[in-house]
Design a protein around this motif. Structure first.
Motif, PDB file in Angstrom:
ATOM      1  N   ALA A 182       0.839  -1.195   0.000  1.00 41.76           N
ATOM      2  CA  ALA A 182       0.000   0.000   0.000  1.00 41.76           C
ATOM      3  C   ALA A 182       0.871   1.240   0.000  1.00 41.76           C
ATOM      4  O   ALA A 182       1.967   1.267   0.556  1.00 41.76           O
ATOM      5  CB  ALA A 182      -0.903   0.005   1.237  1.00 41.76           C
ATOM      6  N   LYS A 183       0.377   2.281  -0.636  1.00 39.53           N
ATOM      7  CA  LYS A 183       1.104   3.548  -0.683  1.00 39.53           C
ATOM      8  C   LYS A 183       0.745   4.397   0.532  1.00 39.53           C
ATOM      9  O   LYS A 183      -0.352   4.338   1.044  1.00 39.53           O
ATOM     10  CB  LYS A 183       0.754   4.319  -1.951  1.00 39.53           C
ATOM     11  N   VAL A 184       1.685   5.196   0.975  1.00 44.16           N
ATOM     12  CA  VAL A 184       1.393   6.193   1.992  1.00 44.16           C
ATOM     13  C   VAL A 184       0.708   7.358   1.304  1.00 44.16           C
ATOM     14  O   VAL A 184       1.282   8.009   0.433  1.00 44.16           O
ATOM     15  CB  VAL A 184       2.673   6.668   2.708  1.00 44.16           C
ATOM     16  N   VAL A 185      -0.543   7.607   1.681  1.00 40.42           N
ATOM     17  CA  VAL A 185      -1.314   8.669   1.048  1.00 40.42           C
ATOM     18  C   VAL A 185      -0.910  10.013   1.634  1.00 40.42           C
ATOM     19  O   VAL A 185      -0.932  10.206   2.840  1.00 40.42           O
ATOM     20  CB  VAL A 185      -2.834   8.425   1.263  1.00 40.42           C
ATOM     21  N   ASP A 226      -2.185  -6.784   3.890  1.00 39.32           N
ATOM     22  CA  ASP A 226      -2.323  -8.007   4.697  1.00 39.32           C
ATOM     23  C   ASP A 226      -3.025  -7.749   6.023  1.00 39.32           C
ATOM     24  O   ASP A 226      -3.564  -8.676   6.635  1.00 39.32           O
ATOM     25  CB  ASP A 226      -0.974  -8.704   4.898  1.00 39.32           C
ATOM     26  N   PHE A 227      -3.077  -6.484   6.468  1.00 41.17           N
ATOM     27  CA  PHE A 227      -3.884  -6.201   7.655  1.00 41.17           C
ATOM     28  C   PHE A 227      -5.358  -6.433   7.337  1.00 41.17           C
ATOM     29  O   PHE A 227      -6.114  -6.961   8.160  1.00 41.17           O
ATOM     30  CB  PHE A 227      -3.673  -4.762   8.152  1.00 41.17           C
ATOM     31  N   TYR A 228      -5.772  -6.045   6.148  1.00 42.75           N
ATOM     32  CA  TYR A 228      -7.181  -6.164   5.759  1.00 42.75           C
ATOM     33  C   TYR A 228      -7.534  -7.580   5.279  1.00 42.75           C
ATOM     34  O   TYR A 228      -8.693  -7.838   4.949  1.00 42.75           O
ATOM     35  CB  TYR A 228      -7.512  -5.111   4.701  1.00 42.75           C
ATOM     36  N   SER A 230     -15.391  -1.974   9.071  1.00 41.01           N
ATOM     37  CA  SER A 230     -14.497  -0.939   8.541  1.00 41.01           C
ATOM     38  C   SER A 230     -13.451  -1.527   7.600  1.00 41.01           C
ATOM     39  O   SER A 230     -12.858  -0.810   6.793  1.00 41.01           O
ATOM     40  CB  SER A 230     -13.800  -0.195   9.683  1.00 41.01           C
ATOM     41  N   MET A 231     -13.247  -2.833   7.696  1.00 42.08           N
ATOM     42  CA  MET A 231     -12.276  -3.520   6.844  1.00 42.08           C
ATOM     43  C   MET A 231     -12.935  -4.088   5.589  1.00 42.08           C
ATOM     44  O   MET A 231     -12.309  -4.827   4.831  1.00 42.08           O
ATOM     45  CB  MET A 231     -11.600  -4.634   7.646  1.00 42.08           C
ATOM     46  N   ARG A 276      -7.681   2.462   4.580  1.00 43.08           N
ATOM     47  CA  ARG A 276      -7.493   1.187   3.881  1.00 43.08           C
ATOM     48  C   ARG A 276      -6.490   1.338   2.734  1.00 43.08           C
ATOM     49  O   ARG A 276      -5.775   0.388   2.398  1.00 43.08           O
ATOM     50  CB  ARG A 276      -8.833   0.672   3.365  1.00 43.08           C
ATOM     51  N   GLY A 277      -6.436   2.517   2.145  1.00 43.76           N
ATOM     52  CA  GLY A 277      -5.455   2.751   1.085  1.00 43.76           C
ATOM     53  C   GLY A 277      -4.057   2.969   1.614  1.00 43.76           C
ATOM     54  O   GLY A 277      -3.070   2.690   0.922  1.00 43.76           O
ATOM     55  N   MET A 278      -3.939   3.476   2.840  1.00 46.40           N
ATOM     56  CA  MET A 278      -2.622   3.750   3.429  1.00 46.40           C
ATOM     57  C   MET A 278      -1.953   2.493   3.987  1.00 46.40           C
ATOM     58  O   MET A 278      -0.749   2.301   3.833  1.00 46.40           O
ATOM     59  CB  MET A 278      -2.773   4.746   4.587  1.00 46.40           C
ATOM     60  N   HIS A 279      -2.747   1.675   4.651  1.00 42.99           N
ATOM     61  CA  HIS A 279      -2.163   0.581   5.428  1.00 42.99           C
ATOM     62  C   HIS A 279      -1.970  -0.683   4.591  1.00 42.99           C
ATOM     63  O   HIS A 279      -2.549  -0.841   3.515  1.00 42.99           O
ATOM     64  CB  HIS A 279      -3.024   0.306   6.663  1.00 42.99           C
TER      65      HIS A 279
END
Length: 574
Positions: free
Chosen positions: A4-7, A485-487, A411-412, A479-482
């Motif tokens: 994921a990219k850091v937004v 695999d957390f999601y 939220s996921m 969700r876009g930042m993290h």
């Protein structure tokens, strides 16, 4: 693997969200909820607390909850009451009080960023530095560890969190499994086996089975459903903590304001605390009081299990002794210690200490001859009122019953609950308990008497949920930042797995939370190794808020108030 990219904040929804402003709103809400529990003279001090942060909009946790805002508001109340205590010595003096939002965020997972011998909670060799207080191997054997986990029931879409606590065998036997399975070592195979047995029952059947065996399991509910239960309705009428008068005949007991071992004063220097608690929430109350200079003696039974690593962070600043309160000899020692105590902390389910003769009214009776009141603070899972008062429980149980887990899963992008990362409700409850103790001490100094403070994990979760969730657009940006695999986590993933993945993604997205300036390192004689722990969240001008002794395992110290050491490398920055 997708990364994921850091937004960047730019024109994102997060950039328009002010964590500082929302923390101030959370404080306003908290002051309304707790108005009956805060002396009027302290409200102005609390409202003057300043929040400092480097945050530019993005929430820190991969969660929909306003955790940073909630704990920072609670820390502001804690700081304001502590400053009000100091004003009893120096009336009218104004001083700057600050709460740092980054350190407040770290406080919510401080056990996960603490180290002993350079090793954190998940390090494979960390056991070499710990005292084995996992007496029944409910933590160290993965199969037994997963007896405390969330599983789907016989009814699709219905979930139940079984919880073997620190014993495991009773819960495993309850669902038809052996307490020990040496052949079961694979994480996913353990989950599949246990869930296959949980799926033989409905949640209603599991509730009955749990009640018959006094186990800490619970049906996983949504927030709206919890609010409709009789217990939910009872707790919604309660403030986050409640302080009751036990007796009013004792005269006012001024704070000792004892001489501090460092150049700056510590607000609670000379105050003595007996902590009868395990795990995180209760010890966090004692840890909070130790930050302000109190002498905190943690008392544990040598026959009861405790999580070994949690002692690294939870016991900092304290002494720790083993006493068997069923033994006549040890009861005598405890009752001698009690005569000098100002505060008792009770982290067991309601009634446990009463059966030993050490409930709040019994403590008052045992100390009435000294003509000085006492403050008794108790925390548990479900609270001290309502239909489920007295039920056993832990952080995950509170998070499941109140709706936290369902909100996390949704939220996921899931239609199932997921236990949120880190024991945040434990630490939040600990902070509330610290507030209750401080208010009790303040009232004892002003008007005398003895006081009984209560709070619970569910009450913290209720406060958190009443603040509302982050807007959908912020949740989507998270969700876009993290890390993806957390999601990929699901309802059956353990708190250890959830915490491990959350820590990994937060280190990447928010490295500022892990800056060395937020932590202190010192040598621990008890662990025979360097220990790293989080520095205090609160700063009060003209005082030193910090610990004067390093951490140690349970049972390291003799049970006495005499000859307490000061570790010089703990106070070198004072």
């Amino acid at each position: 693997m997708t990364v994921a990219k850091v937004v960047q904040n730019g024109d994102s929804a997060a950039s328009k969200y002010s964590m500082q402003d929302e923390t101030r709103n959370a404080l306003s809400h908290l002051l309304k909820l707790a108005k009956s529990q805060i002396p009027a003279k302290l409200e102005q001090i609390i409202s003057s607390v300043k929040f400092t942060t480097s945050n530019t909009g993005s929430p820190y946790f991969p969660c929909p909850f306003k955790e940073t805002e909630a704990i920072s508001a609670l820390k502001a109340v804690e700081a304001g009451v502590a400053a009000g205590i100091l004003n009893l010595q120096n009336e009218g003096k104004s001083r700057e009080i600050t709460v740092n939002l980054e350190k407040a965020s770290c406080f919510l997972f401080s056990a996960y960023v603490s180290t002993v011998g350079g090793m954190n909670k998940s390090h494979p060799d960390v056991k070499s530095k710990l005292k084995n207080t996992d007496l029944l191997a409910a933590q160290s054997i993965q199969y037994r560890r997963l007896s405390a986990n969330l599983y789907e029931t016989q009814k699709p879409g219905e979930y139940f969190h079984i919880h073997g606590s620190l014993e495991a065998t009773t819960t495993l036997n309850m669902i038809g499994l052996d307490g020990y399975r040496p052949d079961m070592t694979d994480y996913h195979e353990c989950i599949d086996l246990i869930e296959s047995h949980v799926k033989q029952f409905t949640a209603a059947e599991l509730e009955e089975m749990n009640a018959a065996r006094r186990q800490a399991g619970v049906t996983c509910m949504k927030w709206e459903d919890f609010k409709q239960t009789s217990h939910g309705q009872a707790l919604l009428q309660e403030p986050p903590w409640r302080l009751q008068t036990l007796e009013s005949s004792s005269p006012a007991a001024p704070f000792p304001f004892a001489r501090s071992p460092i150049s700056k004063p510590q607000i609670l220097a000379g105050i003595k605390v007996l902590e009868l608690c395990r795990i995180i929430a209760g010890p966090s109350i004692g840890r909070g009081l130790a930050e302000y200079g109190a002498d905190v003696l943690k008392v544990t039974s040598p026959h009861l299990s405790d999580v070994p690593f949690f002692q690294v962070d939870g016991n900092v600043g304290k002494h720790a002794s083993d006493l068997d309160l069923k033994s006549p000899k040890d009861r005598q020692i405890f009752e001698e210690l009690l005569q000098s105590a100002d505060v008792i902390l009770d982290g067991y389910r309601p009634g446990c200490l009463e059966r030993l003769g050490y409930g709040p009214k019994q403590i008052v009776e045992l100390t009435k001859h000294r003509n000085r009141g006492i403050v008794y603070v108790a925390e548990d899972c479900f609270g001290h009122v309502g239909e489920w008062a007295g039920r056993p429980g832990w952080q995950q149980i509170a998070d499941c019953v109140t709706g936290i887990a369902w909100a996390q899963g949704q939220s996921m992008g899931l239609d199932e609950p997921v236990i949120p990362p880190f024991p945040m409700s434990d630490y939040g409850t600990g902070c509330i308990g610290t507030i209750a103790a401080l208010v009790g001490l303040y009232k004892r100094a002003k008007i005398g008497g003895s006081y009984f403070g209560t709070t619970s994990l569910c009450q913290y979760d209720i406060f958190l949920l009443q603040l509302g969730l982050y807007p959908d657009e912020i949740v989507q940006e998270l969700r876009g930042m993290h890390d993806p695999d957390f999601y990929e986590l699901r309802h059956h993933d353990s708190v250890d797995e959830v915490g491990k993945r959350a820590l990994k993604t937060m280190r990447r997205v928010h490295p500022e939370l892990f800056e060395e300036e937020y932590f202190h390192k010192s040598y621990s004689r008890g662990f025979d190794a360097p220990v790293k722990y989080l520095r205090p969240v609160v700063e009060i001008e003209g005082t030193w808020n910090g610990f004067v002794r390093s951490s140690r395992p349970n049972g390291f110290d003799p049970p006495t108030w005499k000859n307490w050491e000061v570790d010089q490398d703990m106070v070198k920055d004072a």
